[in-house]
Motif scaffolding. Structure first.
Motif, PDB file in Angstrom:
ATOM      1  N   LEU A 138       0.831  -1.221  -0.119  1.00 17.89           N
ATOM      2  CA  LEU A 138      -0.135   0.135  -0.559  1.00 17.89           C
ATOM      3  C   LEU A 138       0.954   1.221  -0.107  1.00 17.89           C
ATOM      4  N   CYS A 139       0.600   1.665  -0.656  1.00 18.58           N
ATOM      5  CA  CYS A 139       1.011   3.363  -0.261  1.00 18.58           C
ATOM      6  C   CYS A 139       0.202   4.915  -0.948  1.00 18.58           C
ATOM      7  N   PHE A 140       0.390   5.142   0.563  1.00 16.11           N
ATOM      8  CA  PHE A 140      -0.475   7.017   0.766  1.00 16.11           C
ATOM      9  C   PHE A 140       0.581   7.955   1.612  1.00 16.11           C
ATOM     10  N   PRO A 141       1.010   9.091   0.864  1.00 13.61           N
ATOM     11  CA  PRO A 141      -0.330   9.690  -0.454  1.00 13.61           C
ATOM     12  C   PRO A 141       0.235   8.902  -1.349  1.00 13.61           C
ATOM     13  N   ASN A 142      -0.708   8.584  -1.764  1.00  8.51           N
ATOM     14  CA  ASN A 142      -0.643   7.389  -3.389  1.00  8.51           C
ATOM     15  C   ASN A 142       0.648   8.189  -5.454  1.00  8.51           C
ATOM     16  N   ASN A 143       1.459   7.345  -4.992  1.00  5.88           N
ATOM     17  CA  ASN A 143       1.667   7.464  -6.665  1.00  5.88           C
ATOM     18  C   ASN A 143       1.404   6.287  -6.694  1.00  5.88           C
ATOM     19  N   PRO A 144       0.815   6.660  -8.999  1.00  5.33           N
ATOM     20  CA  PRO A 144       0.603   8.110  -9.099  1.00  5.33           C
ATOM     21  C   PRO A 144      -0.989   9.104  -9.019  1.00  5.33           C
TER      22      PRO A 144
ATOM     23  N   TYR B  18      -7.836  -6.985   8.843  1.00  3.39           N
ATOM     24  CA  TYR B  18      -7.498  -7.566   7.692  1.00  3.39           C
ATOM     25  C   TYR B  18      -6.015  -8.663   7.096  1.00  3.39           C
ATOM     26  N   ALA B  19      -5.308  -7.309   7.638  1.00  6.38           N
ATOM     27  CA  ALA B  19      -3.401  -8.888   8.040  1.00  6.38           C
ATOM     28  C   ALA B  19      -3.597  -9.092   8.959  1.00  6.38           C
ATOM     29  N   ASN B  20      -4.207  -8.425   9.979  1.00 10.16           N
ATOM     30  CA  ASN B  20      -3.822  -9.113  11.436  1.00 10.16           C
ATOM     31  C   ASN B  20      -4.459 -10.635  11.477  1.00 10.16           C
ATOM     32  N   ARG B  21      -5.950 -10.065  11.279  1.00 11.22           N
ATOM     33  CA  ARG B  21      -6.959 -11.473  10.854  1.00 11.22           C
ATOM     34  C   ARG B  21      -6.333 -12.925  10.315  1.00 11.22           C
ATOM     35  N   THR B  22      -5.622 -11.705   8.749  1.00  9.97           N
ATOM     36  CA  THR B  22      -5.718 -12.656   7.812  1.00  9.97           C
ATOM     37  C   THR B  22      -4.067 -14.124   7.711  1.00  9.97           C
ATOM     38  N   GLY B  23      -3.343 -12.908   8.886  1.00 10.13           N
ATOM     39  CA  GLY B  23      -1.971 -13.617   8.868  1.00 10.13           C
ATOM     40  C   GLY B  23      -0.789 -12.648   8.143  1.00 10.13           C
ATOM     41  N   SER B  24      -1.462 -11.814   7.274  1.00 14.06           N
ATOM     42  CA  SER B  24      -0.937 -10.981   5.848  1.00 14.06           C
ATOM     43  C   SER B  24       0.271  -9.531   6.906  1.00 14.06           C
ATOM     44  N   VAL B  25       1.054  -9.427   5.559  1.00 13.55           N
ATOM     45  CA  VAL B  25       1.762  -8.611   5.824  1.00 13.55           C
ATOM     46  C   VAL B  25       1.833  -7.315   4.478  1.00 13.55           C
ATOM     47  N   ILE B  26       1.730  -6.098   5.277  1.00  7.80           N
ATOM     48  CA  ILE B  26       1.193  -4.330   4.800  1.00  7.80           C
ATOM     49  C   ILE B  26       3.226  -4.196   4.432  1.00  7.80           C
ATOM     50  N   ILE B  27       3.396  -3.903   3.481  1.00  6.14           N
ATOM     51  CA  ILE B  27       4.215  -3.045   3.543  1.00  6.14           C
ATOM     52  C   ILE B  27       3.788  -1.892   2.718  1.00  6.14           C
ATOM     53  N   TYR B  28       4.228  -0.971   3.851  1.00  5.93           N
ATOM     54  CA  TYR B  28       3.595   0.999   4.081  1.00  5.93           C
ATOM     55  C   TYR B  28       4.448   1.893   2.757  1.00  5.93           C
ATOM     56  N   ASP B  29       3.640   1.645   2.066  1.00  9.76           N
ATOM     57  CA  ASP B  29       4.849   3.485   1.704  1.00  9.76           C
ATOM     58  C   ASP B  29       5.040   4.247   2.067  1.00  9.76           C
ATOM     59  N   SER B  30       5.228   5.746   2.639  1.00  6.39           N
ATOM     60  CA  SER B  30       4.687   6.507   2.730  1.00  6.39           C
ATOM     61  C   SER B  30       5.625   7.357   2.514  1.00  6.39           C
ATOM     62  N   ALA B  31       6.323   7.522   1.314  1.00  6.56           N
ATOM     63  CA  ALA B  31       7.565   7.961   0.674  1.00  6.56           C
ATOM     64  C   ALA B  31       6.582   9.416   0.636  1.00  6.56           C
ATOM     65  N   TYR B  32       5.336   9.830   0.584  1.00  7.58           N
ATOM     66  CA  TYR B  32       4.463  11.798   0.565  1.00  7.58           C
ATOM     67  C   TYR B  32       4.260  11.789   1.729  1.00  7.58           C
ATOM     68  N   GLU B  33       4.372  11.314   2.714  1.00  2.00           N
ATOM     69  CA  GLU B  33       3.517  12.134   3.762  1.00  2.00           C
ATOM     70  C   GLU B  33       4.056  12.552   3.877  1.00  2.00           C
TER      71      GLU B  33
ATOM     72  N   VAL C 117      -3.957  17.493  -2.736  1.00  3.27           N
ATOM     73  CA  VAL C 117      -4.482  17.698  -2.185  1.00  3.27           C
ATOM     74  C   VAL C 117      -3.323  17.609  -0.413  1.00  3.27           C
ATOM     75  N   ASN C 118      -2.826  16.549  -0.055  1.00  4.59           N
ATOM     76  CA  ASN C 118      -1.972  15.263   0.081  1.00  4.59           C
ATOM     77  C   ASN C 118      -1.108  15.053  -0.235  1.00  4.59           C
ATOM     78  N   ALA C 119      -0.783  15.672  -1.788  1.00  5.34           N
ATOM     79  CA  ALA C 119      -0.176  14.741  -2.113  1.00  5.34           C
ATOM     80  C   ALA C 119       1.010  15.622  -3.486  1.00  5.34           C
ATOM     81  N   PRO C 120       1.629  15.122  -4.138  1.00  7.73           N
ATOM     82  CA  PRO C 120       1.950  16.581  -4.955  1.00  7.73           C
ATOM     83  C   PRO C 120       1.510  15.913  -6.489  1.00  7.73           C
ATOM     84  N   TYR C 121       0.910  15.122  -6.940  1.00  5.32           N
ATOM     85  CA  TYR C 121       0.472  14.787  -7.628  1.00  5.32           C
ATOM     86  C   TYR C 121      -1.116  14.755  -8.225  1.00  5.32           C
TER      87      TYR C 121
END
Lengths: 411, 411
Positions: free
Chosen positions: B188-194, B210-225, B343-347
């Motif tokens: 997931l990437c937020f604020p999102n590119n593109p 959802y991730a905790n329930r299913t045992g998934s792992v989120i890679i969270y890209d917040s380069a534009y925070e 508004v929350n991103a340069p894109y």
């Protein structure tokens, strides 16, 4: 589904320097009055040369103005640096290189592991023993090493070439008839870490011939080429036939004291083809997907290493470390040790007396001389019974260590 | 044996910006009198702020003296930078973080691909569509993407979440009963590119749950925070439960104009466990084997971003780009375009008029306005019929582009 990379669990050790630090720390606590000298870790100590400092200040200033500011740079390095590399490290030694064959990176450690990604998991890997552990660990972590076999003391899928006193620490490729003959990736590092041995053109030619004949690829790590003082090849590409079988890794870390600056480069000739695929193109795709290039300021620093004044300044620093190596070597030889390296490399590789094992001798050095060395067995099974000494310290510590060696071991 | 990595061959495209440059170049040749404005590539243009410049000069000077020279740094970053990151990016928002959970790197592109190495090849991967192409390409290159299916326009082993006007470009995790429910890696990437979309706490909580329930792992890209202007989470670790299911990627590239300096960091909480293994420890082993840390000078530059004056200065630069985004958005909205982001991103992410496909509209923009945009389809199938505009140029080009939009498209 989700699962963890199963190969990390196969890694052995990796705690060499942690164990060294633990024992050194314990000694320090028990002997607070003694001054400990470290000849262990291979890190430089002399400051960056004035040309590099000036170039970095200038580059920083450029980044402060809109007209000269640089954002994303080229994936594979700025033209100015690639040209300087080709002119000074290759053309000057009669080797032609295309700018598209040079890939600037953040030091050769990243690429000495990353390069494995060009090859299938089934690719066979061979290394020297003793060896810089990164090649082995990276192979294991990516599923290319197999399992560690306690009986043979090595990974099942990694072949090793023994380097010892008998072959002057320079391995010879197997004959065609030899059952050890194979086709695969061959990691060679000369001048060598840890043994300090340097290879001559004849012996390197034998490897190039072997690789071309068997369809193998040599990964040639020449991070220490700047320390060569004799008439020996600095690059594998000085050898005829290398363009069809070799990749070269270079670094500014030991050449110009860049261990804390981070810059190096990888050379992949366009003639290097595997399974019909041009490996240079594969690497270009890999690098552009996984990296965004190297700091502009760092690349200007690396460029300055090649200026006339820069070359003179780094020669002086390398001479300084070389003199340390000579001081340490003379002392150890005068005490009757069998000492390799130290002439074309910043490392000495020394046989322990009376077949003492590496760690026992490490403890003795610590207890008797308050000097930290690196136990040879940390670099592989064939390193047992050896220890490594580095010349990267100050003149004063080299002289003091030499005095302590003479006092403790003089015959 | 030796073989080439078979997965590189499965990569599609990757020629988005090359194709854009080709068409722009052709236009330039045919219209030498027109001034081309690029709102295409997401690279910053404002110089580094004075605090960063001062810090870099100081660090360069330290490297010129024996007493203050720094060789190899810590593998995971200097304490001074790790502490500044934790204090300013986490503690200030009420999030506790242990220094051992922060890994400084050379920008988040390296780790957004490298992080895959923690997981087995069989691990399922899901991404948003449209998406920053690196996640997908890196998965494909390491054998985790499967084959490209021309019929569905996607890789067989990569699941996608559609992001479009209907869901305001914010996907919702599948219900437990949904056949699309899965266990795997979620990028997931937020604020999102593109798309420039930013996620709120409620929707991000749904993903964490959802991730905790299913045992998934989120890679969270917040380069534009840094571009968030509304009351929204800057870090996934502001969400309860994230420490057991998320890894966060951060970068100084867009926050402080470091695209040419190269610095970022990855956060892996110690509670994140997969197959009974603490992923933070696996990453530490990976990083220490494959990297030698980040330039000392670069890390001092990053530290300066967090000084009081540095914070003020980067806020000013971000405000500058944000104002560009507003100018461009106002113009496009006034012409009747449906415009997301900005508004929350340069894109800005804009629907093409009358269902024109992305590349046809790209050509129209080029021909009629002499403005280069990025065709949305370059970011995935769901990007067809959209285009991306970046706000990273100068004020003057933003204003000129806005004038041209109004002239061409005003209703």
């Amino acid at each position: 589904m989700i699962g963890v990379n199963p190969y990390f669990d196969r890694l052995r050790g990796g705690y060499l320097f942690a164990e060294i630090n633990k024992r050194a720390e314990s000694f320090r606590r028990q002997n607070p009055e003694k001054r400990l000298i470290s000849l262990g870790i291979g890190d430089v100590t002399r400051p960056l040369c004035p040309e590099v400092i000036t170039a970095m200040h200038k580059a920083v200033d450029e980044m402060s103005e809109g007209e000269t500011f640089r954002g994303y740079g080229p994936y594979f390095g700025y033209d100015f640096l690639v040209r300087a590399i080709i002119d000074n490290d290759y053309a000057s030694r009669g080797v032609q290189m295309d700018p598209e064959e040079v890939f600037v990176n953040d030091g050769c450690k990243s690429d000495s592991s990353g390069i494995l990604e060009l090859f299938s998991e089934a690719t066979s890997i061979s290394v020297c023993d003793p060896v810089y552990p990164v090649y082995v660990d990276a192979a294991v972590m990516t599923g290319r090493g197999g399992l560690f076999d306690e009986n043979i003391g090595a990974y099942s899928r990694i072949d090793t070439f023994q380097c010892n006193e008998d072959n002057n620490y320079i391995p010879t490729p197997p004959d065609a008839s030899d059952k050890r003959a194979f086709r695969g990736l061959i990691f060679l590092c000369f001048p060598n870490n840890p043994t300090g041995a340097a290879i001559n053109a004849e012996k390197l030619s034998a490897w190039v011939e072997y690789a071309n004949r068997t369809g193998s690829v040599i990964i040639y790590d020449s991070a220490y080429e700047a320390y060569i003082s004799e008439d020996l090849p600095h690059s594998i590409f000085e050898i005829e036939g290398a363009r069809t079988c070799a990749i070269e890794l270079r670094s500014f870390s030991k050449t110009a004291g860049f261990t804390g600056v981070r810059c190096g480069y990888t050379v992949i000739p366009k003639e290097l083809v595997c399974d019909g695929i041009v490996l240079r193109n594969l690497w270009a795709r890999r690098q552009s997907t996984r990296n965004n290039g190297v700091s502009y300021i760092t690349q200007r620093a690396a460029e300055a290493v090649y200026s006339p004044a820069g070359k003179e300044q780094i020669r002086e620093t390398i001479g300084y470390y070389a003199k340390n190596a000579g001081i340490l070597k003379d002392a150890l030889v005068s005490c009757g040790f069998s000492v390799g390296g130290g002439v074309n490399a910043p490392y000495l590789w020394i046989r322990t007396p009376e077949k003492t094992d590496s760690w026992s001798f490490f403890d003795r050095m610590l207890e008797r001389c308050a000097v930290v060395v690196t136990p040879g067995v940390g670099f592989g099974k064939a390193g047992e019974g050896y220890f490594r000494v580095t010349a990267f310290g100050s003149r004063e510590t080299a002289e003091e260590a030499a005095r302590r060696f003479r006092k403790e071991f003089a015959k």
